[in-house]
Scaffold this motif. Structure first.
Motif, PDB file in Angstrom:
ATOM      1  N   ARG A 155       0.843  -1.207   0.000  1.00  0.00           N
ATOM      2  CA  ARG A 155       0.000   0.000   0.000  1.00  0.00           C
ATOM      3  C   ARG A 155       0.868   1.242   0.000  1.00  0.00           C
ATOM      4  O   ARG A 155       1.712   1.413   0.870  1.00  0.00           O
ATOM      5  N   ASN A 199     -10.264   3.325  -7.173  1.00  0.00           N
ATOM      6  CA  ASN A 199     -10.129   4.391  -6.185  1.00  0.00           C
ATOM      7  C   ASN A 199     -10.377   5.730  -6.901  1.00  0.00           C
ATOM      8  O   ASN A 199      -9.715   6.021  -7.907  1.00  0.00           O
ATOM      9  N   ASP A 208      -6.297   1.287 -10.252  1.00  0.00           N
ATOM     10  CA  ASP A 208      -5.867   1.312  -8.842  1.00  0.00           C
ATOM     11  C   ASP A 208      -7.091   1.151  -7.954  1.00  0.00           C
ATOM     12  O   ASP A 208      -8.016   1.952  -8.071  1.00  0.00           O
ATOM     13  N   PRO A 209      -7.113   0.147  -7.088  1.00  0.00           N
ATOM     14  CA  PRO A 209      -6.087  -0.855  -6.792  1.00  0.00           C
ATOM     15  C   PRO A 209      -6.089  -2.004  -7.807  1.00  0.00           C
ATOM     16  O   PRO A 209      -6.933  -2.048  -8.702  1.00  0.00           O
ATOM     17  N   SER A 227      -2.156  -1.107  -3.735  1.00  0.00           N
ATOM     18  CA  SER A 227      -2.945   0.122  -3.649  1.00  0.00           C
ATOM     19  C   SER A 227      -2.010   1.298  -3.822  1.00  0.00           C
ATOM     20  O   SER A 227      -1.039   1.435  -3.081  1.00  0.00           O
ATOM     21  N   ILE A 230      -3.579   4.914  -1.159  1.00  0.00           N
ATOM     22  CA  ILE A 230      -4.276   4.498   0.066  1.00  0.00           C
ATOM     23  C   ILE A 230      -4.354   5.646   1.090  1.00  0.00           C
ATOM     24  O   ILE A 230      -5.104   5.588   2.052  1.00  0.00           O
TER      25      ILE A 230
END
Ligand code: NAD
Ligand code: ISE
Length: 337
Positions: A155, A199, A208-209, A227, A230
């Protein structure tokens, strides 16, 4: 003996490696730097005693005071500098990826085998991280029996606007690809890439992710969550599920603060903080080997090739939405043992 080092590419990680070579570790001296941004190279060199700049990586490699080379430029430029260092007979530490295509890695392997000695180490620093080393020791000692699955998370708080979906695989997930080959002492047989709900903070067309499913040859299945936005910090997770138990990396927070009915700890800001010690150990071992005129003991060109071959297959899987099979070339004996 002090090893004279030349660094090609003095961006984020190039500068961080120069800091560790000059301020933290022993046995080396940075004699030259080079960058396509000459002002950046000049700024770095002027802060170091006896360090000069070169207009190109090739000129730096030819410098008589440069006994070993660190390649920390953008991935697609790695091949030409690694090949030039091999040709000059100088040990080379190349940041990951070794190269961004399988074919480029094959050319490096061919050149190294022809040169007759191992000269290349690839910057897969997770192999030097204390947590991952403990995980490997526990797996090897069969503390939880046969490993069946592994859950990984990679992440990142926020990626740069020019970060692409391809880089998510060949620049980021490539760490887990190398990691699981090393952890399980096994090759990767197949890979799938799934795209979860996107996202809303992802820029441009970035997928993404991502969820990457890695099948080891022995059947162990690894899932990797990547990710890129994040937000909360740089969080690296890993849990191995075995026949008799589980092994998990612990959170790296040095202390846990309990206050006002709450508890908290620090999440690293980025890879520099999270893997600080791993990079130090990785580089000290490399310098010591170069000084002793020994071949490198870290990840080899073969490891770099295998990781890029899997990343190439994962890119195919991402674009087609289907599982991709990995078939590696025959491993030259040169890389065994
Ligand atoms: P960056 O963009 O901050 O720096 C790259 C530098 O290379 C820039 O200064 C750029 O001008 C220079 N450069 C590009 N092409 C060049 C060329 N032909 N000759 C000389 N210089 C050139 O990128 P970064 O984050 O420092 O990443 C550099 C490399 O290190 C990448 O391969 C990346 O995947 C790798 N990396 C590894 C880790 C790790 O955890 N092991 C972490 C970050 C980056
Ligand atoms: C970066 O290049 C690295 O290698 C970091 O270790 C990784 O976490 C990040 O995803 C990459 O972009």
């Amino acid at each position: 003996m002090t090893v004279g080092i030349g660094v090609i590419g003095v961006g984020l990680i190039g500068q961080d490696h120069i800091r560790r070579l000059t301020q933290v570790l022993s046995g080396s001296s940075v004699m030259a730097v080079s960058d396509v941004d000459p002002a950046r190279a000049q700024g770095i060199a002027s802060a170091l005693d006896g360090c000069r700049t070169h207009a190109t990586g090739q000129e730096l490699i030819a410098d008589r005071d440069v006994e070993a080379v660190v390649v920390a430029s953008w991935g697609p430029t790695h091949e030409e500098f690694v090949l030039a260092a091999i040709e000059a007979g100088k040990p080379v530490f190349c940041e990951k990826p070794l190269a961004t295509t399988t074919e480029a890695c094959e050319r490096i392997i061919k050149a190294e085998v022809q040169a007759g000695q191992r000269m290349v180490q690839v910057g897969f620093m997770r192999r030097f991280d204390a947590g991952y080393r403990s995980l490997k020791e526990a797996i090897d000692s069969e503390a939880i029996g046969v490993p069946l699955m592994m859950h990984c998370a990679h992440r990142i708080p926020e990626v740069a606007p020019n970060f692409t979906s391809e880089m998510a695989i060949n620049d980021a997930v490539i760490h887990e690809i190398d990691l699981v080959r090393w952890l399980f002492d096994d090759e990767i047989a197949g890979v799938q890439v799934l795209k979860p709900r996107r996202n809303s903070k992802a820029k441009n067309d970035l997928a993404d992710p991502l969820l990457v499913l890695i099948e080891m040859a022995a059947g162990t299945l690894v899932d990797v969550e990547l990710s890129g936005n994040i937000g909360y910090g740089y969080d690296i997770r890993g849990e191995v599920v075995g026949e008799d138990g589980t092994l998990a990396l612990s959170d790296r927070s040095e202390i846990v603060v309990k206050r006002g009915l709450q508890y908290s700890g620090r999440v690293p800001a980025d890879w520099r903080e999270r893997f600080l010690r791993a990079y130090d150990i990785e580089f000290q071992e490399w310098i010591d080997n170069v000084a002793a005129n020994e071949p490198p003991t870290g990840p080899t060109s073969w490891d770099g090739y295998a990781a890029t071959a899997v990343a190439d297959a994962a890119l195919k899987a991402m674009n087609t939405g289907r599982r991709a099979t990995i078939t590696l070339a025959e491993k030259p004996d040169f890389y065994n043992g």
